[in-house]
Write a protein that holds these residues in place. Structure first.
Motif, PDB file in Angstrom:
ATOM      1  N   GLY A 126      42.431  15.818  30.030  1.00 39.69           N
ATOM      2  CA  GLY A 126      41.865  16.958  29.288  1.00 39.69           C
ATOM      3  C   GLY A 126      40.898  16.465  28.228  1.00 39.69           C
ATOM      4  O   GLY A 126      39.756  16.939  28.139  1.00 39.69           O
ATOM      5  N   HIS A 127      41.341  15.488  27.416  1.00 42.87           N
ATOM      6  CA  HIS A 127      40.446  14.929  26.399  1.00 42.87           C
ATOM      7  C   HIS A 127      39.230  14.264  27.062  1.00 42.87           C
ATOM      8  O   HIS A 127      38.102  14.405  26.590  1.00 42.87           O
ATOM      9  N   ALA A 128      39.471  13.538  28.154  1.00 42.36           N
ATOM     10  CA  ALA A 128      38.391  12.771  28.804  1.00 42.36           C
ATOM     11  C   ALA A 128      37.273  13.684  29.287  1.00 42.36           C
ATOM     12  O   ALA A 128      36.098  13.340  29.207  1.00 42.36           O
ATOM     13  N   SER A 147      43.295   9.464  19.133  1.00 40.00           N
ATOM     14  CA  SER A 147      44.103  10.613  18.727  1.00 40.00           C
ATOM     15  C   SER A 147      45.356  10.132  18.014  1.00 40.00           C
ATOM     16  O   SER A 147      45.497   8.952  17.693  1.00 40.00           O
ATOM     17  N   GLY A 148      46.280  11.098  17.770  1.00 41.36           N
ATOM     18  CA  GLY A 148      47.518  10.738  17.085  1.00 41.36           C
ATOM     19  C   GLY A 148      48.446   9.923  17.965  1.00 41.36           C
ATOM     20  O   GLY A 148      49.294   9.179  17.473  1.00 41.36           O
ATOM     21  N   GLY A 149      48.297  10.047  19.265  1.00 44.49           N
ATOM     22  CA  GLY A 149      49.190   9.332  20.174  1.00 44.49           C
ATOM     23  C   GLY A 149      48.512   8.222  20.951  1.00 44.49           C
ATOM     24  O   GLY A 149      49.192   7.441  21.626  1.00 44.49           O
ATOM     25  N   HIS A 150      47.181   8.154  20.898  1.00 43.90           N
ATOM     26  CA  HIS A 150      46.470   7.216  21.770  1.00 43.90           C
ATOM     27  C   HIS A 150      45.274   6.581  21.083  1.00 43.90           C
ATOM     28  O   HIS A 150      44.659   7.181  20.193  1.00 43.90           O
ATOM     29  N   PHE A 177      46.319   6.554  10.512  1.00 45.30           N
ATOM     30  CA  PHE A 177      45.805   7.452   9.463  1.00 45.30           C
ATOM     31  C   PHE A 177      46.970   8.218   8.826  1.00 45.30           C
ATOM     32  O   PHE A 177      47.058   8.347   7.601  1.00 45.30           O
ATOM     33  N   ASP A 178      47.867   8.744   9.669  1.00 47.39           N
ATOM     34  CA  ASP A 178      48.980   9.551   9.154  1.00 47.39           C
ATOM     35  C   ASP A 178      49.922   8.707   8.300  1.00 47.39           C
ATOM     36  O   ASP A 178      50.397   9.146   7.253  1.00 47.39           O
ATOM     37  N   LYS A 179      50.179   7.457   8.737  1.00 49.48           N
ATOM     38  CA  LYS A 179      51.102   6.598   7.973  1.00 49.48           C
ATOM     39  C   LYS A 179      50.481   6.154   6.654  1.00 49.48           C
ATOM     40  O   LYS A 179      51.157   6.077   5.634  1.00 49.48           O
ATOM     41  N   GLY A 191      45.119  12.366   8.670  1.00 51.36           N
ATOM     42  CA  GLY A 191      43.721  12.003   8.930  1.00 51.36           C
ATOM     43  C   GLY A 191      42.733  12.746   8.041  1.00 51.36           C
ATOM     44  O   GLY A 191      41.951  12.119   7.310  1.00 51.36           O
ATOM     45  N   PRO A 192      42.777  14.077   8.068  1.00 52.23           N
ATOM     46  CA  PRO A 192      41.843  14.819   7.206  1.00 52.23           C
ATOM     47  C   PRO A 192      42.059  14.507   5.725  1.00 52.23           C
ATOM     48  O   PRO A 192      41.098  14.472   4.951  1.00 52.23           O
ATOM     49  N   ALA A 193      43.325  14.268   5.328  1.00 50.40           N
ATOM     50  CA  ALA A 193      43.618  13.977   3.913  1.00 50.40           C
ATOM     51  C   ALA A 193      43.023  12.630   3.507  1.00 50.40           C
ATOM     52  O   ALA A 193      42.464  12.491   2.409  1.00 50.40           O
ATOM     53  N   VAL A 194      43.107  11.636   4.378  1.00 48.85           N
ATOM     54  CA  VAL A 194      42.517  10.318   4.080  1.00 48.85           C
ATOM     55  C   VAL A 194      40.999  10.458   3.979  1.00 48.85           C
ATOM     56  O   VAL A 194      40.372   9.925   3.052  1.00 48.85           O
ATOM     57  N   GLU A 195      40.409  11.195   4.905  1.00 45.23           N
ATOM     58  CA  GLU A 195      38.952  11.368   4.863  1.00 45.23           C
ATOM     59  C   GLU A 195      38.528  12.080   3.571  1.00 45.23           C
ATOM     60  O   GLU A 195      37.555  11.672   2.922  1.00 45.23           O
ATOM     61  N   ALA A 196      39.271  13.112   3.183  1.00 44.52           N
ATOM     62  CA  ALA A 196      38.926  13.850   1.965  1.00 44.52           C
ATOM     63  C   ALA A 196      39.079  12.952   0.740  1.00 44.52           C
ATOM     64  O   ALA A 196      38.213  12.956  -0.154  1.00 44.52           O
ATOM     65  N   THR A 318      40.378  18.050  18.870  1.00 42.74           N
ATOM     66  CA  THR A 318      41.823  18.125  18.677  1.00 42.74           C
ATOM     67  C   THR A 318      42.435  18.874  19.869  1.00 42.74           C
ATOM     68  O   THR A 318      41.713  19.409  20.712  1.00 42.74           O
ATOM     69  N   ASP A 319      43.773  18.899  19.912  1.00 40.54           N
ATOM     70  CA  ASP A 319      44.431  19.476  21.086  1.00 40.54           C
ATOM     71  C   ASP A 319      44.092  20.953  21.241  1.00 40.54           C
ATOM     72  O   ASP A 319      44.108  21.708  20.270  1.00 40.54           O
ATOM     73  N   ASN A 320      43.800  21.356  22.456  1.00 41.25           N
ATOM     74  CA  ASN A 320      43.433  22.738  22.746  1.00 41.25           C
ATOM     75  C   ASN A 320      43.671  23.004  24.230  1.00 41.25           C
ATOM     76  O   ASN A 320      43.848  22.060  25.009  1.00 41.25           O
TER      77      ASN A 320
HETATM   78  O1  KG4 Z   1      44.124  14.761  19.449  1.00 43.76           O
HETATM   79  P1  KG4 Z   1      45.034  15.242  18.382  1.00 43.76           P
HETATM   80  O2  KG4 Z   1      44.829  16.643  17.849  1.00 43.76           O
HETATM   81  O3  KG4 Z   1      46.522  15.194  18.827  1.00 43.76           O
HETATM   82  C1  KG4 Z   1      47.017  14.166  19.649  1.00 43.76           C
HETATM   83  O4  KG4 Z   1      46.932  14.321  20.900  1.00 43.76           O
HETATM   84  O5  KG4 Z   1      47.470  13.180  19.072  1.00 43.76           O
HETATM   85  O6  KG4 Z   1      44.936  14.183  17.187  1.00 43.76           O
HETATM   86  C2  KG4 Z   1      45.663  14.320  15.988  1.00 43.76           C
HETATM   87  C3  KG4 Z   1      45.382  13.107  15.121  1.00 43.76           C
HETATM   88  C4  KG4 Z   1      46.289  13.044  13.882  1.00 43.76           C
HETATM   89  O7  KG4 Z   1      46.821  11.742  13.790  1.00 43.76           O
HETATM   90  C5  KG4 Z   1      45.318  13.340  12.734  1.00 43.76           C
HETATM   91  O8  KG4 Z   1      45.709  12.724  11.518  1.00 43.76           O
HETATM   92  C6  KG4 Z   1      44.023  12.768  13.276  1.00 43.76           C
HETATM   93  O9  KG4 Z   1      44.035  13.132  14.648  1.00 43.76           O
HETATM   94  N1  KG4 Z   1      42.859  13.335  12.600  1.00 43.76           N
HETATM   95  C7  KG4 Z   1      41.986  12.617  11.852  1.00 43.76           C
HETATM   96  C8  KG4 Z   1      41.060  13.547  11.318  1.00 43.76           C
HETATM   97  N2  KG4 Z   1      41.376  14.794  11.767  1.00 43.76           N
HETATM   98  C9  KG4 Z   1      42.488  14.643  12.552  1.00 43.76           C
HETATM   99  N3  KG4 Z   1      41.921  11.301  11.589  1.00 43.76           N
HETATM  100  C10 KG4 Z   1      40.923  10.872  10.792  1.00 43.76           C
HETATM  101  N4  KG4 Z   1      40.002  11.686  10.217  1.00 43.76           N
HETATM  102  C11 KG4 Z   1      40.036  13.025  10.459  1.00 43.76           C
HETATM  103  N5  KG4 Z   1      39.129  13.834   9.893  1.00 43.76           N
END
Ligand code: KG4
Ligand code: ZN
Length: 366
Positions: A126-128, A147-150, A177-179, A191-196, A318-320
């Motif tokens: 799906g992402h690809a 992504s968050g898992g890959h 990013f989350d950790k 992720g968004p919080a680190v970027e902000a 992001t996931d959709n």
């Molecule tokens: O693809 P996704 O929505 O879900 C998965 O399939 O994992 O990715 C979610 C990941 C989370 O780890 C989130 O922190 C990260 O994407 N993420 C970001 C940003 N927006 C979301 N990482 C860095 N900068 C961002 N702006």
């Protein structure tokens, strides 16, 4: 392999592999142009926030509670009944298995009741293919999936034809990013919080962080050492609790991630070109592709390497469910349907998919 269909194909897509419950209806016009007819998405972020991460049992129950209503809303918005569909696609893995089972079972039930083909979609596929949902992107392309898992680099040669060139040997980049956001007390999702926070850095060069894997052959990634380096650096005597620390560290971390992703992607490009010498497209997908610093770094790389870069709009990074419906439509156009006893799976490497035979070159261009 079936011949290219004459008419449009309309597919319902269902996504439940993590913390987003989503349903969408997408049409693939003959010739391959996409059209999104309806999309519905409910994020579970608020349910998981107290735990600062996704709790699989809570996710599965929330998908179960909401998916029916969400699917009904998507069908109503598209002004279609199940009988009007040409196929039903659902994420069948990889992901949190409770949620995957909810989505896949729902998709199978709708397909069986309406007498339509079922399409078991690999979430990574799906992402690809998400870039082809939002613009005309021909095969082959190099895919950076973050992504968050890959965290993977893949050569995408056609629908179902993926070659994994490199992957993370420990954490996924979004996970890192989350950790790091957790270490910096920036909240969830990270992720968004680190970027902000990084946007407010006074001195992004104050903290020197390692660049894991840089200079190594191949294009694998590693992020857990980078996260540990942040942990130790925050405890150094010169790092006093002050608002600037979090912002400076967030910027330093983001720079380190951008550096290694660019360097690894460069290596991945060399590897991909050994198989596809004419390769000239990079697609970036997954939630982390939303990161503006990262986008800029990859755009610079593509300018240097004379590559076209494609990054889907953030809602499709992001996931959709639209990307799942689209992958289903691309598969359906090739006759690649799935049996109703297809078993949902928590792990499912993308290069183990059934694609059309190598000689099916006509199937891979658009
Ligand atoms: O693809 P996704 O929505 O879900 C998965 O399939 O994992 O990715 C979610 C990941 C989370 O780890 C989130 O922190 C990260 O994407 N993420 C970001 C940003 N927006 C979301 N990482 C860095 N900068 C961002 N702006
Ligand atoms: Zn995803």
């Amino acid at each position: 392999m079936a011949a290219e269909p004459d008419g449009p194909l309309t597919v319902l897509g269902i996504e439940t592999s993590c913390d987003e419950t989503a349903a969408a209806v997408v049409r693939r016009h003959s010739g391959g142009a996409p059209e999104i007819l309806a999309e519905e998405l409910l994020s579970q972020i608020d349910e998981h926030r107290p735990y600062e991460g996704v709790v699989p049992e809570i996710a599965a129950r929330a998908h179960l509670d909401r998916l029916d209503g969400l699917t009904g809303r998507a069908m109503a918005a598209a002004d279609l009944g199940f009988g009007d569909l040409d196929g039903v696609a659902a994420t069948a893995g990889p992901g949190l298995i409770g949620g995957v089972m909810v989505g896949a079972t729902t998709g199978k039930a709708i397909a069986a009741a309406a007498g339509k083909p079922f399409l078991a979609i690999n979430h990574l596929e799906g992402h690809a293919l998400s870039a082809r949902l939002t613009g005309p992107v021909a095969f082959p392309f190099l895919l950076l999936l973050v992504s968050g898992g890959h965290c993977q680099l893949l050569l995408v040669q056609g629908v179902g034809r993926y070659l994994r060139l490199g992957t993370t040997i420990d954490d996924a980049v979004g996970e890192a990013f989350d950790k790091v956001a957790k270490l910096l007390d920036l909240g969830y999702p990270g992720g968004p919080a680190v970027e902000a926070a990084a946007a407010h850095a006074q001195n992004p060069e104050r903290f020197a962080l390692p660049r894991p894997m840089r200079g190594r052959p191949g294009c694998d990634f590693s992020f857990s050492g980078l996260k540990t380096a942040v942990f130790h650096r925050l405890r150094a005597p010169d790092c006093q609790p002050a608002p600037d620390d979090a912002a400076d560290m967030a910027a330093a971390f983001q720079e380190a991630v951008a550096d290694v992703l660019v360097e690894r992607t460069c290596n991945g490009l060399r590897m991909a070109k050994e198989r596809e010498p004419g390769l000239r497209r990079l697609v970036v997908a997954g939630g982390v592709a939303a990161n503006r610093r990262l986008r800029r770094a990859l755009e610079d790389l593509c300018a240097r390497e004379e590559l076209d870069i494609f990054i889907p709009p953030q809602r499709y990074c992001t996931d959709n469910a639209a990307m799942i419906a689209w992958a289903g439509a691309e598969r359906l156009a090739l006759g690649l349907t799935s049996p109703l006893d297809f078993a949902p799976r928590p792990r499912w490497p993308l290069d183990q998919l059934d694609g059309p035979a190598e000689s099916a070159g006509g199937a891979t261009a658009r």
